[in-house]
Write a protein that holds these residues in place. Structure first.
Motif, PDB file in Angstrom:
ATOM      1  N   UNK A 238       6.777 -36.113 -27.963  1.00  0.00           N
ATOM      2  CA  UNK A 238       6.261 -34.750 -27.834  1.00  0.00           C
ATOM      3  C   UNK A 238       7.404 -33.743 -27.903  1.00  0.00           C
ATOM      4  N   UNK A 239       7.079 -32.519 -28.337  1.00  0.00           N
ATOM      5  CA  UNK A 239       7.991 -31.375 -28.251  1.00  0.00           C
ATOM      6  C   UNK A 239       9.257 -31.561 -29.082  1.00  0.00           C
ATOM      7  N   UNK A 240       9.196 -32.321 -30.170  1.00  0.00           N
ATOM      8  CA  UNK A 240      10.395 -32.562 -30.967  1.00  0.00           C
ATOM      9  C   UNK A 240      10.212 -32.123 -32.405  1.00  0.00           C
ATOM     10  N   UNK A 241       9.458 -31.045 -32.627  1.00  0.00           N
ATOM     11  CA  UNK A 241       9.286 -30.522 -33.979  1.00  0.00           C
ATOM     12  C   UNK A 241      10.625 -30.078 -34.552  1.00  0.00           C
ATOM     13  N   UNK A 242      10.683 -30.041 -35.871  1.00  0.00           N
ATOM     14  CA  UNK A 242      11.901 -29.625 -36.556  1.00  0.00           C
ATOM     15  C   UNK A 242      12.318 -28.226 -36.101  1.00  0.00           C
ATOM     16  N   UNK A 243      13.572 -28.081 -35.696  1.00  0.00           N
ATOM     17  CA  UNK A 243      14.104 -26.793 -35.295  1.00  0.00           C
ATOM     18  C   UNK A 243      13.854 -26.413 -33.849  1.00  0.00           C
ATOM     19  N   UNK A 261      41.311 -43.315  -7.962  1.00  0.00           N
ATOM     20  CA  UNK A 261      39.909 -43.493  -7.613  1.00  0.00           C
ATOM     21  C   UNK A 261      39.226 -42.194  -7.253  1.00  0.00           C
ATOM     22  N   UNK A 262      37.915 -42.110  -7.525  1.00  0.00           N
ATOM     23  CA  UNK A 262      37.160 -40.909  -7.185  1.00  0.00           C
ATOM     24  C   UNK A 262      35.678 -41.223  -7.068  1.00  0.00           C
ATOM     25  N   UNK A 263      35.005 -40.420  -6.238  1.00  0.00           N
ATOM     26  CA  UNK A 263      33.558 -40.399  -6.172  1.00  0.00           C
ATOM     27  C   UNK A 263      33.077 -39.265  -7.067  1.00  0.00           C
ATOM     28  N   UNK A 264      32.062 -39.524  -7.886  1.00  0.00           N
ATOM     29  CA  UNK A 264      31.617 -38.530  -8.849  1.00  0.00           C
ATOM     30  C   UNK A 264      30.110 -38.343  -8.756  1.00  0.00           C
ATOM     31  N   UNK A 265      29.659 -37.121  -8.983  1.00  0.00           N
ATOM     32  CA  UNK A 265      28.235 -36.825  -8.957  1.00  0.00           C
ATOM     33  C   UNK A 265      27.894 -35.730  -9.951  1.00  0.00           C
ATOM     34  N   UNK A 266      26.634 -35.678 -10.364  1.00  0.00           N
ATOM     35  CA  UNK A 266      26.219 -34.656 -11.331  1.00  0.00           C
ATOM     36  C   UNK A 266      24.744 -34.340 -11.155  1.00  0.00           C
ATOM     37  N   UNK A 267      24.351 -33.159 -11.641  1.00  0.00           N
ATOM     38  CA  UNK A 267      22.951 -32.738 -11.684  1.00  0.00           C
ATOM     39  C   UNK A 267      22.690 -32.134 -13.055  1.00  0.00           C
ATOM     40  N   UNK A 268      21.544 -32.461 -13.635  1.00  0.00           N
ATOM     41  CA  UNK A 268      21.137 -31.888 -14.921  1.00  0.00           C
ATOM     42  C   UNK A 268      19.740 -31.277 -14.766  1.00  0.00           C
ATOM     43  N   UNK A 269      19.605 -29.979 -15.085  1.00  0.00           N
ATOM     44  CA  UNK A 269      18.330 -29.277 -14.926  1.00  0.00           C
ATOM     45  C   UNK A 269      17.996 -28.546 -16.228  1.00  0.00           C
ATOM     46  N   UNK A 270      16.938 -28.944 -16.939  1.00  0.00           N
ATOM     47  CA  UNK A 270      16.514 -28.192 -18.123  1.00  0.00           C
ATOM     48  C   UNK A 270      16.059 -26.788 -17.734  1.00  0.00           C
ATOM     49  N   UNK A 271      16.360 -25.791 -18.587  1.00  0.00           N
ATOM     50  CA  UNK A 271      15.990 -24.420 -18.256  1.00  0.00           C
ATOM     51  C   UNK A 271      15.171 -23.738 -19.349  1.00  0.00           C
ATOM     52  N   UNK A 272      14.865 -24.425 -20.435  1.00  0.00           N
ATOM     53  CA  UNK A 272      14.029 -23.850 -21.481  1.00  0.00           C
ATOM     54  C   UNK A 272      12.583 -24.315 -21.322  1.00  0.00           C
ATOM     55  N   UNK A 273      11.687 -23.610 -22.011  1.00  0.00           N
ATOM     56  CA  UNK A 273      10.262 -23.972 -21.921  1.00  0.00           C
ATOM     57  C   UNK A 273      10.025 -25.385 -22.420  1.00  0.00           C
ATOM     58  N   UNK A 274      10.644 -25.739 -23.547  1.00  0.00           N
ATOM     59  CA  UNK A 274      10.558 -27.105 -24.040  1.00  0.00           C
ATOM     60  C   UNK A 274      11.601 -27.950 -23.329  1.00  0.00           C
ATOM     61  N   UNK A 275      11.166 -29.053 -22.751  1.00  0.00           N
ATOM     62  CA  UNK A 275      12.075 -29.926 -22.022  1.00  0.00           C
ATOM     63  C   UNK A 275      11.551 -31.349 -22.074  1.00  0.00           C
ATOM     64  N   UNK A 276      12.445 -32.300 -21.832  1.00  0.00           N
ATOM     65  CA  UNK A 276      12.071 -33.706 -21.912  1.00  0.00           C
ATOM     66  C   UNK A 276      11.964 -34.373 -20.548  1.00  0.00           C
TER      67      UNK A 276
END
Length: 289
Positions: A238-243, A261-276
């Motif tokens: 879904x939501x993968x039309x050309x362009x 050595x290190x501890x690592x963390x991350x967060x990813x948050x989509x901000x557009x109307x189309x998102x996966x």
């Protein structure tokens, strides 16, 4: 500043990019490869290095064809036989809880990921690092989803440039992903930028960034065999039309408890109307050799 001290500064300043959440359960999610790549440049800004990383990656999706949560517990090993060259292997254990099956949890092995990185001027440039790489995702997944895309082969060449200063750094990345599955072949392109800073005398590092990706082309599989160019979605996505474009906000943090050595963390948050997906995060422990 001495050369050894500058090299240590580079390693510490950029040890803030954990491997990002995988999203192969979301058909057509080309952005996942871009997120995973820019966040898997752990501790060297793209420079070849030898390390072990134990990482737990989480994705929650509250909509679409496969709503639910997925955890991926992976061991990543990277080996650099030369300062300018490294090879990496990621082996994941997948746990998927589908929202449409009353919380049933499916556990199994995920897709194996391999990577090669080349840093042409590793012995000369310390604060300006240019790296070219190639990622490949191999179809070893045993977990099946409600709407399953089948075996997926993904090949993703990329280029990343990192510039570091005493406290700040910035990084840009361009990546193209070729996604091959039974429903057809798709080509996506992504561009990402990050800025970061060293805090608490280099013990804590914080970075933020954006990733934008778009669908460049798709060739859908025909019922009678063969493929043809198609401007819309392949079967099972879904939501993968050309362009169509989508954007993801990135944040990464690390605690460097030792120079190796290190501890690592991350967060990813989509901000557009189309998102996966709805949100992704990761937490890991890495050791450099």
């Amino acid at each position: 500043m001495s050369r050894p001290r500058a090299a240590r500064l580079l390693a510490v300043a950029l040890a803030l990019a954990p491997a990002a959440a995988r999203a192969h359960h979301v058909p057509g999610h080309g952005a996942s490869e871009g997120v995973r790549t820019i966040n898997s440049l752990n501790g060297a800004g793209g420079r070849a290095n030898t390390r072990l990383l134990l990482i737990n990656e989480f994705v929650y999706t509250g909509f679409g064809l496969n709503p639910g949560t997925m955890d991926s517990l992976s061991l990543v090993g990277e080996y650099a036989p030369r300062p300018w060259l490294s090879f990496a292997l990621q082996a994941p254990l997948l746990m998927f809880r589908a929202a449409d099956t009353q919380g049933e949890t499916r556990v199994g092995y995920g897709d194996t990921r391999v990577q090669v990185r080349v840093t042409p001027h590793a012995s000369k440039l310390i604060h300006r690092v240019l790296t070219a790489g190639l990622n490949a995702s191999l179809p070893t997944r045993t977990v099946r989803f409600t709407v399953d895309p089948g075996p997926i082969v993904a090949v993703a060449p990329y280029v990343v440039f990192t510039r570091t200063y005493m406290t700040w750094y910035w990084q840009v990345l361009a990546i193209s992903t070729v996604d091959i599955r039974r429903a057809g072949v798709a080509v996506d392109f992504g561009a990402s930028g990050q800025v970061g800073a060293r805090l608490a005398n280099g013990k804590v590092n914080l970075g933020v960034g954006l990733l934008l990706d778009t669908r460049l082309a798709a060739f859908c599989t025909l019922p009678e065999g063969g493929r043809e160019f198609c401007p819309g979605n392949r079967a099972g996505e879904l939501y993968r039309d050309l362009g169509t474009a989508r954007g993801t906000g990135l944040m990464a943090v690390s605690y460097n408890f030792h120079r190796r050595g290190s501890l690592v963390g991350s967060v990813q948050v989509p901000f557009t109307r189309l998102r996966d997906y709805t949100i992704g995060w990761s937490l890991g422990l890495q050791v450099f050799f």
